[in-house]
Design a protein around this motif. Sequence first.
Motif: not given
Length: 174
Positions: A28-35, A41-45, A75-77, A123-126
């Motif tokens: 779980f911790g590794r996934l939080v860090r990676e996300a 890196r990818e500039g999630w908005r 522009g990030r939120h 954790i949610w992103s598009r």
Amino acid sequence: MDSENTDALANDSPEALPDGRFAGREAFGRLVREALACAAREGWREIILSDATFADWPLHERSVVESLHAWSKSGRHLIMLATRYDEVMRNQARFVSWRKTWGHIIDCRLCRVASAADFPSVIWSRSWFMHRLDSQHSLGVCGHDRERSVQLREALDERIRDSVPGFPSSTLGL
């Protein structure tokens, strides 16, 4: 692989976020860090972080705050959703400091009517999500599945609608 590694973490490309199940606090911790590193890196908005208390999230770690700092641009939120923030304020000092600096792009929401046991840990992103289905054992799923992502976002939106502002970036006093 050790007992806390799972199919979700068995990914050949360190740049790509995994799909599949995960189990254990280390995974779980590794996934939080990676996300969060991927978000930078990818500039999630937009990012939504949801957990009853965030007590076992690695928000206190330097690498996590560095990823959030790298992600923080115009522009990030970021929306944070919790039943309470006292654990964050008490045990996640690096994150609290970062939150004070970037308060204008972070919306911390408080859901007082929600049961901590039934509160989504997400954790949610598009482009990717991680949903911890069992917080006590850190069991969950993550991935890019569009249908599951839409359902998760709808559930989070319902919680957001039932929430109030919480965890201010600064406290004003006289």
